[in-house]
Design an enzyme around this catalytic site. Structure first.
Site, short mmCIF file in Angstrom:
data_model
loop_
_atom_site.label_atom_id
_atom_site.label_comp_id
_atom_site.label_asym_id
_atom_site.label_seq_id
_atom_site.Cartn_x
_atom_site.Cartn_y
_atom_site.Cartn_z
N ASP A 1 -3.13 4.61 -2.46
CA ASP A 1 -4.25 5.11 -1.67
C ASP A 1 -4.72 6.48 -2.19
O ASP A 1 -3.89 7.39 -2.36
CB ASP A 1 -3.76 5.25 -0.22
CG ASP A 1 -4.87 5.47 0.77
OD1 ASP A 1 -5.63 4.53 1.03
OD2 ASP A 1 -4.97 6.60 1.30
N ASP B 1 0.86 -1.17 0.00
CA ASP B 1 0.00 0.00 0.00
C ASP B 1 0.90 1.23 0.00
O ASP B 1 1.93 1.25 0.69
CB ASP B 1 -0.87 0.01 1.26
CG ASP B 1 -2.30 0.38 0.96
OD1 ASP B 1 -2.50 1.48 0.44
OD2 ASP B 1 -3.20 -0.42 1.25
N GLU C 1 -6.16 3.82 -6.31
CA GLU C 1 -7.49 3.94 -5.72
C GLU C 1 -8.01 5.33 -6.04
O GLU C 1 -7.36 6.33 -5.72
CB GLU C 1 -7.41 3.74 -4.20
CG GLU C 1 -8.79 3.68 -3.57
CD GLU C 1 -8.82 4.10 -2.11
OE1 GLU C 1 -9.73 3.67 -1.39
OE2 GLU C 1 -7.94 4.87 -1.68
N HIS D 1 -11.24 -3.51 2.61
CA HIS D 1 -11.29 -3.18 4.03
C HIS D 1 -12.13 -1.94 4.33
O HIS D 1 -12.31 -1.60 5.50
CB HIS D 1 -9.86 -2.96 4.53
CG HIS D 1 -9.21 -1.78 3.87
ND1 HIS D 1 -8.90 -1.75 2.53
CD2 HIS D 1 -8.85 -0.57 4.35
CE1 HIS D 1 -8.38 -0.57 2.22
NE2 HIS D 1 -8.33 0.16 3.32
N ASP D 2 -12.62 -1.26 3.30
CA ASP D 2 -13.45 -0.06 3.51
C ASP D 2 -14.93 -0.31 3.22
O ASP D 2 -15.74 0.62 3.34
CB ASP D 2 -12.99 1.07 2.57
CG ASP D 2 -11.61 1.58 2.90
OD1 ASP D 2 -11.21 1.51 4.08
OD2 ASP D 2 -10.91 2.05 1.98
#
Ligand code: NOJ
Length: 581
Positions: free
Chosen positions: A218, A110, A276, A348-349
């Protein structure tokens, strides 16, 4: 057409290895605990590599393990080149990379460079005085003209942060505000500053040189902001508004991405980059992933995970029948041959896919496998979020104290202050809160689901007594067995990796059927994304051929044709023998 040919000739199949790959996301604190402190870690991941090998995935995307005060579970980084002791150390990390590589699994890290932690040395320096050389590495602004710093409404803009409240916090010592699109402990980096960018690129090269195989970036489409920092339209309740038009897909985004590519990736092979991009449009996604432009390999777009949002993500709007398939089709058609998408239903969100888009009660297995079939066989690179491959469901959170996530807790606190209907807010958080995806992975039916010997940092789902990996490994009909088939299919089949996509219409929008085609090879996918039986006759003319995969275990089409309907959440994959109509 010219552009397509150009793009395909620029990058060979080898360079685009990720078209036939499947990525698995590990959210380390919830995956597996190796040292018995109730929090997942690198040693825990090492112990579970056989699970990944059994599933057959090609890449692991590891959510942040860097040093962090953990205000946003690691997405607030205080040292980009250090590993948080919570997760282990570099010896563990290197062991994991070697083990994955020995098993032909790549590791994508990440990369969180829209912001740092406020405890990052860069920010500590930056905030130390207005003339510090690193002052310009972050966004510092005076209070709004005519306002006294600290008074209500004195923030430089009225933008609302992703985690509730204003996007600006006053630094008392220097009298200026700093920008944070997320929590106050996550100050935004100023990408306009060339020294900062150089530093980030060098950090990225350092990780690649250490053996990692790429980055999941991210909120990367937030790095370029409108320098005028205009106000948003206020929402009428908080006085704050949605500032995203001024920081999403900003004016220099593509310059920054192209520069990053030149500085970090040019001359390297075998890596993967995925950006993302909340709020990304098809046009922007095309620009970012067109191979000829050399920016990113693929993006995460957000439209389909916003379909059930009302005024905000915790204001639940029930999904219209067919809405998911319609949206996924829009993106398939939009990116066509030139762009490349990441195929995902969970991370995970997001809440758990089977609870959100499927039926986690009566049709739990059927809906988990139908959704997976409909997703994995599209054009794009599929992502499996840990636990999805065994059909994990939303967590059970009976009181607000059971939640851990800053986004949910801040939202609840602000709702309380604003006097909103708290039952409704709590329901919204239970349905769409991020903690749903963060409960420990359910490895077996023992206490703590085999995740840890200690009580986990967040409650285990009580359904682990029957819903767990151990119970599924030896059952080819299980959710795990089905995912393994899907991964295997993508590896074997060039039409899945490289083919075109065309939706096959059915009068009932719950039927998501499509054909893939490549070099004379064809594949047909028919899925019923609903709880009801649906008439199959409108599809009869495509239903000829051999069954490649069926989530109801059909070996041929005959029983389906005799029945003339698709059962709830039935999905079937065919190799057609006739030219599809
Ligand atoms: C997106 C990440 O996926 C999420 O978990 C995080 O809270 C925000 N970006 C801020 O880094």
């Amino acid at each position: 057409m010219t552009q397509t040919v150009q793009a395909e000739t620029i990058l060979s199949d080898d360079a685009q290895w990720w078209k036939s790959a499947v990525v698995y996301q590990i959210y380390p604190r919830s995956f597996s605990d190796g040292n018995g402190d109730g929090i997942g870690d690198l040693r825990g991941i090492i112990q579970r590599v056989p699970h990944l090998v059994e599933l057959g995935v090609d890449v692991v995307w590891l959510s942040p393990i860097y040093c962090s005060p953990q205000a946003d579970a690691g997405y607030d980084i205080s040292d980009y080149q250090g590993i948080d002791p919570l997760f282990g150390d570099f010896a563990d990390f290197d062991e994991l990379v070697s083990l994955l590589h020995e098993n032909q699994i790549k590791l994508v890290m990440d990369l969180v460079v829209n912001h740092t932690s406020d405890e990052h040395p860069w920010f500590i320096e930056s905030r130390s005085s207005t003339d510090n050389p690193k002052r310009d590495w972050y966004w510092w602004r005076d209070a709004r003209a005519g306002k006294i710093p600290g008074e209500a409404g004195a923030e430089p803009t009225n933008w609302e942060s992703f985690f509730s409240g204003p996007t600006w916090t006053l630094d008392e010592a220097t009298g200026q505000y700093y920008l944070h699109l997320f929590a106050a402990k996550q100050p935004d980096l100023n990408w306009e500053n060339p020294e900062l960018r150089t530093e980030i690129y060098s950090m990225m090269r350092w990780w690649l040189d250490r053996g990692v195989d790429g980055f999941r970036m991210d909120v990367i489409n937030l790095i370029s902001k409108d320098l005028a920092l205009p106000d948003a339209v206020p929402d009428g309740v908080t006085g704050l508004g949605d500032g995203s038009p001024f920081y999403m897909n900003g004016p220099k985004l593509h310059d920054f991405l192209a520069e990053m590519h030149r500085e970090v990736f040019a001359g390297r092979t075998g890596y993967l980059t995925v950006g993302e991009m909340p709020g990304v449009t098809i046009e922007e996604a095309l620009l970012s992933t067109d191979p000829a432009r050399r920016e990113l390999d693929m993006v995460f777009q957000f439209e389909h995970v916003g379909l059930d949002h009302g005024e905000n993500k915790f204001d639940i709007r029930e999904l219209r029948r067919g809405a998911l398939a319609e949206n996924l089709t829009k993106w398939q058609d939009g990116l066509k041959e030139r762009g490349w998408n990441s195929l995902y239903l969970s991370n995970h969100d997001q809440p758990r896919a089977v609870s959100r888009f499927g039926n986690d009660g009566q049709f739990w297995r059927e809906s988990a496998t139908a959704l997976a079939t409909a997703l994995h066989l599209q054009r794009g690179t599929p992502y499996i979020y840990q636990g999805e491959e065994i059909g994990m469901t939303n967590g059970v959170f009976s009181s607000i104290d059971a939640f851990r996530d800053i986004e949910s807790l801040n939202f609840f606190a602000h709702a309380q202050e604003a006097g909103l209907d708290l039952q409704r807010v709590k329901y919204g958080i239970q349905r769409n809160g991020r903690d749903n995806a963060r409960t420990p992975v359910q490895w077996n039916d023992e206490e703590n689901a085999g995740f840890s010997e200690a009580p986990p940092w967040i409650g285990v789902n009580p359904n682990h007594v029957w819903l767990n990996a151990q119970a599924q490994y030896d059952d080819p009909k299980s959710v795990f067995g089905h995912y393994r088939e899907l991964v295997n299919l993508r590896h074997k089949s060039r039409v899945i990796a490289h083919g075109t996509f065309e939706r096959i219409e059915h009068p009932d929008s719950a039927i998501f059927a499509f054909r893939r085609e490549h070099d004379g090879e064809r594949l047909i996918v028919v899925s019923n994304l609903s709880d009801s039986n649906v008439d199959l006759s409108p599809l009869e003319c495509v239903l000829e051929g051999s069954v490649v995969l069926s989530n109801y275990g059909e070996a041929t089409l005959d029983p389906l044709l005799a029945r003339r309907e698709l059962r709830p959440w039935e999905a079937v994959v065919l190799e057609p023998t006739i030219l599809p109509c």
